[in-house]
Motif scaffolding. Structure first.
Motif, PDB file in Angstrom:
ATOM      1  N   HIS A   6      29.670  -1.478 -98.673  1.00  0.00           N
ATOM      2  CA  HIS A   6      29.644  -1.241-100.455  1.00  0.00           C
ATOM      3  C   HIS A   6      29.125  -2.362-101.174  1.00  0.00           C
ATOM      4  N   MET A   7      29.180  -3.448-100.879  1.00  0.00           N
ATOM      5  CA  MET A   7      28.634  -4.530-101.714  1.00  0.00           C
ATOM      6  C   MET A   7      27.383  -4.500-101.916  1.00  0.00           C
ATOM      7  N   GLN A   8      26.451  -3.972-100.621  1.00  0.00           N
ATOM      8  CA  GLN A   8      25.097  -4.071-100.661  1.00  0.00           C
ATOM      9  C   GLN A   8      24.767  -2.761-101.824  1.00  0.00           C
ATOM     10  N   TYR A   9      25.718  -1.610-101.427  1.00  0.00           N
ATOM     11  CA  TYR A   9      25.313  -0.500-102.362  1.00  0.00           C
ATOM     12  C   TYR A   9      25.643  -0.767-103.995  1.00  0.00           C
ATOM     13  N   MET A  10      26.706  -1.507-104.112  1.00  0.00           N
ATOM     14  CA  MET A  10      26.717  -1.965-105.675  1.00  0.00           C
ATOM     15  C   MET A  10      25.636  -2.834-106.150  1.00  0.00           C
ATOM     16  N   VAL A  11      25.279  -3.829-105.333  1.00  0.00           N
ATOM     17  CA  VAL A  11      24.065  -4.543-105.899  1.00  0.00           C
ATOM     18  C   VAL A  11      22.839  -3.715-106.059  1.00  0.00           C
ATOM     19  N   THR A  12      22.713  -2.574-105.067  1.00  0.00           N
ATOM     20  CA  THR A  12      21.511  -1.694-105.483  1.00  0.00           C
ATOM     21  C   THR A  12      21.564  -0.999-106.514  1.00  0.00           C
ATOM     22  N   TRP A  13      22.980  -0.369-106.877  1.00  0.00           N
ATOM     23  CA  TRP A  13      22.777   0.628-107.873  1.00  0.00           C
ATOM     24  C   TRP A  13      22.915  -0.101-109.430  1.00  0.00           C
ATOM     25  N   TYR A  14      23.525  -1.427-109.347  1.00  0.00           N
ATOM     26  CA  TYR A  14      23.591  -2.243-110.626  1.00  0.00           C
ATOM     27  C   TYR A  14      22.072  -2.660-110.721  1.00  0.00           C
ATOM     28  N   THR A  74      23.048   5.628-112.427  1.00  0.00           N
ATOM     29  CA  THR A  74      23.138   4.424-111.471  1.00  0.00           C
ATOM     30  C   THR A  74      24.234   3.485-111.815  1.00  0.00           C
ATOM     31  N   PHE A  75      24.513   3.194-113.082  1.00  0.00           N
ATOM     32  CA  PHE A  75      25.763   2.535-113.660  1.00  0.00           C
ATOM     33  C   PHE A  75      27.077   3.297-112.839  1.00  0.00           C
ATOM     34  N   GLY A  76      27.171   4.447-113.138  1.00  0.00           N
ATOM     35  CA  GLY A  76      28.351   5.274-112.418  1.00  0.00           C
ATOM     36  C   GLY A  76      28.291   4.991-111.034  1.00  0.00           C
ATOM     37  N   LEU A  77      27.367   5.102-110.366  1.00  0.00           N
ATOM     38  CA  LEU A  77      27.251   4.828-108.852  1.00  0.00           C
ATOM     39  C   LEU A  77      27.489   3.665-108.549  1.00  0.00           C
ATOM     40  N   GLY A  78      27.346   2.677-109.081  1.00  0.00           N
ATOM     41  CA  GLY A  78      27.303   1.273-109.026  1.00  0.00           C
ATOM     42  C   GLY A  78      29.231   1.150-109.102  1.00  0.00           C
TER      43      GLY A  78
END
Length: 303
Positions: free
Chosen positions: A277-285, A79-83
């Motif tokens: 992408h900001m939403q995805y970043m928050v989700t994965w991190y 999940t860190f890599g995906l973020g």
């Protein structure tokens, strides 16, 4: 005779005693054996099989726990890599949006005739001079009016202005180039799709139009097919549109500045790209942080 009888009696008592002692030993052995470790002599040493089995099972359990520990660590790592990947994707998308904005606001250039050059000029501002042929209007629908600021604000969300209509595409004869092209004059509401309802905007004579070059579209999965007979178009098919109107497969979206009072509203080029992408970043991190804490609490904190 008497001595023989005495010997037999003595022998019977000895056998009875031995039998009783044997029974006692057997009984004790039967009761105690399950509670005692098994022994085996090997090369002069006693080996305790019961303890060895317990030790082997404990080692196997520790091995399984260790394997599970490192396997579960893959979840926060992934999940860190995906973020991090979404961070890079967002940077790329922001650069692409900035480039499109630059192209659509740059100083217009004359429309080139070379079709190969046109292929590399999508979203580039061009200018043409000529006159419209209002008798062959095409209607691309349903469409809603473009509001660049609102679309940038709501990019990636399911929203609707509640207003639908059509984009009016009109053949335009370029007097300086000697060819007819297609010009998306802009948006009209549903009640003004018919040209009789907006006669004031049906400008005659030679005018200059500034617009953005657009290329042909590939029909998306859920977009209906174009209905040529009913003059209802759902996506840009330049070859088909040119075949109906006799125009070249050259298409421009007229700019807002080219809007004629009473006519379609120009500036209907959608250049806002989906930027979630900001939403995805928050989700994965967020998932990385949660699973990291769970892993720490299970395998590190309890130690």
């Amino acid at each position: 005779m008497a001595s023989l009888k005495s010997a037999l009696l003595y022998s019977n008592r000895v056998l009875t005693t031995l039998k009783n002692q044997t029974h006692v030993i057997y009984t004790k052995r039967t009761l105690l054996l399950p509670r005692l470790p098994l022994f085996k002599r090997a090369e002069g040493r006693l080996i305790t099989f019961g303890r060895q089995s317990s030790s082997t099972a404990a080692e196997a359990q520790r091995g399984e726990d260790s394997l599970l520990k490192w396997l579960l660590l893959l979840i926060p790592a992934t999940t860190f890599g995906l973020g991090t990947w979404q961070v890079k994707r967002r940077q790329w998308k922001m650069q692409l949006i900035a480039e499109l904005n630059r192209l659509t606001t740059a100083e217009p250039i004359p429309l080139p005739l070379d079709p190969h050059e046109l292929q590399s000029l999508e979203y580039r501002r061009v200018k043409v001079r000529g006159q419209f042929d209002h008798s062959q209007e095409l209607y691309v629908l349903p469409r809603s009016p473009v509001d660049p600021e609102k679309e940038a604000r709501e990019a990636g969300t399911l929203s609707s202005s509640g207003e639908t209509g059509a984009n009016v595409v009109t053949p335009f004869y370029c007097t300086d180039l000697g060819i007819t092209i297609l010009v998306n004059r802009g948006y009209v509401p549903k009640r003004k799709i018919r040209p009789e309802s907006r006669m004031k905007g049906q400008v005659e004579g030679e005018v200059e139009v500034v617009g953005v070059v657009r290329l042909t579209e590939i029909r998306k999965r859920f977009v209906p097919s174009n209905d040529v007979q009913r003059n209802q178009w759902h996506y840009r098919d330049l070859e088909a549109m040119g075949g109906v109107t006799g125009a070249e497969p050259v298409f421009i979206d007229a700019s807002f500045e080219s809007t004629i009072p009473g006519g379609p509203i120009g500036g209907q080029t959608r250049i806002t790209l989906r930027n979630e992408h900001m939403q995805y970043m928050v989700t994965w991190y967020g998932l990385c942080a949660a699973t990291s804490y769970m892993w720490f609490a299970k395998f590190i904190k309890k130690l």
